[in-house]
Design an enzyme around this catalytic site. Structure first.
Site, PDB file in Angstrom:
ATOM      1  N   ARG A 250      33.201  35.187  39.194  1.00 13.88           N
ATOM      2  CA  ARG A 250      33.764  34.637  37.974  1.00 13.88           C
ATOM      3  C   ARG A 250      34.437  33.297  38.220  1.00 13.88           C
ATOM      4  NH1 ARG A 250      39.074  37.331  35.800  1.00 13.88           N
ATOM      5  NH2 ARG A 250      37.902  38.987  34.797  1.00 13.88           N
ATOM      6  N   TYR A 251      35.116  33.175  39.349  1.00 11.34           N
ATOM      7  CA  TYR A 251      35.736  31.910  39.740  1.00 11.34           C
ATOM      8  C   TYR A 251      34.885  31.306  40.849  1.00 11.34           C
ATOM      9  CZ  TYR A 251      39.960  33.889  37.573  1.00 11.34           C
ATOM     10  OH  TYR A 251      40.866  34.448  36.720  1.00 11.34           O
TER      11      TYR A 251
ATOM     12  N   ARG B 192      35.889  32.388  44.648  1.00  9.79           N
ATOM     13  CA  ARG B 192      36.150  33.776  45.066  1.00  9.79           C
ATOM     14  C   ARG B 192      35.244  34.748  44.330  1.00  9.79           C
ATOM     15  NH1 ARG B 192      41.480  32.767  41.597  1.00  9.79           N
ATOM     16  NH2 ARG B 192      40.441  30.809  41.295  1.00  9.79           N
TER      17      ARG B 192
ATOM     18  N   CYS C 289      37.972  56.900  44.378  1.00  9.82           N
ATOM     19  CA  CYS C 289      39.362  56.565  44.718  1.00  9.82           C
ATOM     20  C   CYS C 289      40.055  57.835  45.185  1.00  9.82           C
ATOM     21  CB  CYS C 289      40.109  56.049  43.486  1.00  9.82           C
ATOM     22  SG  CYS C 289      39.683  54.370  43.014  1.00  9.82           S
TER      23      CYS C 289
ATOM     24  N   CYS D 214      43.230  56.708  38.320  1.00  6.97           N
ATOM     25  CA  CYS D 214      44.300  56.327  37.397  1.00  6.97           C
ATOM     26  C   CYS D 214      43.791  56.495  35.969  1.00  6.97           C
ATOM     27  CB  CYS D 214      44.687  54.870  37.608  1.00  6.97           C
ATOM     28  SG  CYS D 214      45.228  54.528  39.279  1.00  6.97           S
TER      29      CYS D 214
ATOM     30  N   CYS E 179      42.934  53.177  34.351  1.00  2.00           N
ATOM     31  CA  CYS E 179      42.023  52.304  35.100  1.00  2.00           C
ATOM     32  C   CYS E 179      41.187  51.435  34.167  1.00  2.00           C
ATOM     33  CB  CYS E 179      41.093  53.135  35.975  1.00  2.00           C
ATOM     34  SG  CYS E 179      39.971  52.110  36.948  1.00  2.00           S
TER      35      CYS E 179
ATOM     36  N   ARG F  46      38.525  50.028  35.094  1.00  2.00           N
ATOM     37  CA  ARG F  46      37.123  50.267  35.443  1.00  2.00           C
ATOM     38  C   ARG F  46      36.797  51.750  35.297  1.00  2.00           C
ATOM     39  NH1 ARG F  46      37.421  46.672  40.172  1.00  2.00           N
ATOM     40  NH2 ARG F  46      37.203  44.566  39.328  1.00  2.00           N
TER      41      ARG F  46
ATOM     42  N   ASP G 122      44.541  45.695  29.843  1.00  2.00           N
ATOM     43  CA  ASP G 122      43.341  45.236  29.132  1.00  2.00           C
ATOM     44  C   ASP G 122      42.931  46.242  28.054  1.00  2.00           C
ATOM     45  OD1 ASP G 122      43.002  42.969  30.893  1.00  2.00           O
ATOM     46  OD2 ASP G 122      42.337  44.393  32.425  1.00  2.00           O
TER      47      ASP G 122
ATOM     48  N   ASP H  52      44.365  38.976  31.268  1.00  2.00           N
ATOM     49  CA  ASP H  52      42.973  38.703  31.631  1.00  2.00           C
ATOM     50  C   ASP H  52      42.207  38.491  30.327  1.00  2.00           C
ATOM     51  OD1 ASP H  52      40.951  38.342  33.490  1.00  2.00           O
ATOM     52  OD2 ASP H  52      41.488  40.157  34.599  1.00  2.00           O
TER      53      ASP H  52
ATOM     54  N   LYS I  11      42.126  35.002  34.271  1.00  2.00           N
ATOM     55  CA  LYS I  11      43.533  35.350  34.113  1.00  2.00           C
ATOM     56  C   LYS I  11      44.345  34.108  33.750  1.00  2.00           C
ATOM     57  CE  LYS I  11      43.254  38.903  37.729  1.00  2.00           C
ATOM     58  NZ  LYS I  11      41.852  38.634  38.110  1.00  2.00           N
TER      59      LYS I  11
END
Ligand SMILES: *Cc1c(COP(=O)(O)O)cnc(C)c1O
Length: 409
Positions: free
Chosen positions: A137-138, A141, A150, A154, A157, A159, A319, A356, A363
């Site tokens: 996206r950037y 990076r 995981c 969470c 989450c 995702r 988000d 975001d 962000k």
């Protein structure tokens, strides 16, 4: 040689555990199902992994969930699966109906009710995938999804679309394709391993991936986006993992503590081990309704983090992801919290509040506005106590002074 090196990390682990965890510290023994679990088992991540809690029935039997809600929550767990480590479950207070640890890990009917028209992927990550699992996206990076697993899922989450789902797992062969892409893109300096959690990969798989990334000269830093220090700290106490992290640095650990009760003696020991193999530990908290959306909790969280040598990096605005709307607060609330931090606690303890933007916008930071008036020559600032100050804009200005009641705004 190999044995000698291992022994060094083994000693490091034992030293940190002795230094940071009191000999009589055994809070899991207060849970009847775990009252007979030895310290040796409890502190072995393999034992924790074998005993991951995967159903609402198990949560109920461990006294982490009221029997009258366990049944109705089963339907939520069908849509968004449950995984909780015994360690993380042991931090829950069964007597507190609003317990901040439970709310992060135990399903809630809200996840499948209400605003189901929200997107499962509002950040447009799927669209930015250049090869499977690699989000570019950037310019400089990339973010690589290395797993759909995981140590604790969470409930908030962002995702959720990936967690525990077969078919969206990033297979090991995808990792090779991703490494090839990075090798062919010299502009990429920073690789973020995320998921799912990179530290739940077998150590040998992680080692192979890190070695491949390190063989690319333009990759300057590698970040691990991992909640293992919060939900399964004993995974880090594996000498062979510490040896790998030490060997393939510079590596930065980006973790996610959301509540001061998550900062335990085990946390202190874990962070010290990471620091001693050259891995700085930073925190990316998420602003969560009913968990940490007040100034007092945020002050306590961020003070506890710097005491544990964890540097607060971001406070994420939650988000708009399907199944997580009940955790969201307003942007104004987030700014009020930031106002309550700056000037009131150590500057070291202050994260950057970020939103975001949708569809891969990226962000952006949000700061309370400390400028109350902007004139061509002079800006008027307020400080954390609400006092006003005039400040000359130009370097030659002599307008810089404190304002008092006699000054006309
Ligand atoms: C957050 C994020 C990054 C890293 O952003 P930083 O501001 O450098 O921490 C990189 N790629 C993606 C896709 C991200 O979501």
């Amino acid at each position: 040689m190999r044995v000698a090196r291992q022994t060094g990390y083994d000693r490091l682990v034992r030293r940190c555990l002795r230094r940071w965890i009191p000999a009589d510290h055994a809070p899991w023994r207060r849970v009847s199902a775990w009252s007979n679990v030895s310290r040796q088992c409890w502190y072995d991540w393999r034992w924790q992994w074998r005993h991951l809690i995967r159903t609402t029935v198990d949560l109920e039997q461990l006294g982490r969930l009221r029997p009258d809600v366990a049944e109705s929550l089963r339907s939520v767990a069908v849509v968004y699966p449950v995984v909780v480590s015994p360690y993380y479950a042991s931090l829950m207070d069964p007597d507190d109906p609003a317990d901040p640890i439970r709310r992060q890990a135990v399903p809630d009917l809200e996840e499948v009710a209400g605003l189901t028209d929200l997107s499962p992927d509002p950040l447009g990550e799927r669209r930015l995938e250049v090869v499977p699992g690699l989000i570019h996206r950037y310019t400089d990076r990339v973010l690589l999804i290395v797993s759909n697993m995981c140590s604790t899922f969470c409930r908030h989450c962002f995702r959720k679309r990936i967690l525990g789902r077969p078919g969206v797992a990033t297979a090991v062969r995808h990792l090779e394709t991703a490494v090839d892409y990075i090798r062919r893109h010299p502009e990429v300096r920073d690789v973020i391993l995320s998921g799912g959690d990179p530290l739940v990969l077998p150590t040998s798989v992680l080692a192979r991936l890190l070695r491949a990334l390190r063989s690319i000269p333009h990759v300057e830093i590698i970040r691990l986006g991992t909640r293992v220090p919060v939900t399964l700290p004993m995974r880090v106490w594996d000498p062979s993992l510490l040896a790998v992290l030490d060997r393939y640095g510079p590596i930065w650990c980006l973790t996610q503590f959301n509540h001061p009760r998550e900062v335990t003696p085990e946390t202190h020991a874990t962070v010290q081990m990471l620091l001693r193999v050259g891995v700085p530990v930073l925190n990316q908290a998420v602003l969560l309704r009913g968990i940490n959306d007040d100034v007092e909790t945020q002050r306590a969280l961020h003070r506890a983090l710097v005491r544990a040598c964890v540097k607060p990096y971001y406070l994420h605005h939650t988000d708009p992801v399907r199944g997580t709307h009940h955790f969201r607060v307003s942007l104004g609330r987030g700014l009020e919290i930031m106002e309550g931090l700056r000037g009131h606690i150590s500057g070291l303890a202050i994260p950057t509040y970020v939103v975001d933007l949708p569809d891969g916008g990226g962000k952006v930071p949000l700061l309370p506005d400390y400028r109350v008036a902007v004139r061509p020559d002079v800006w008027v600032f307020r400080n954390h106590r609400g006092e006003l100050f005039a400040y000359g804009v130009q370097p030659t200005s002599n307008e810089t002074r404190r304002l008092d009641a006699s000054d006309d705004a």
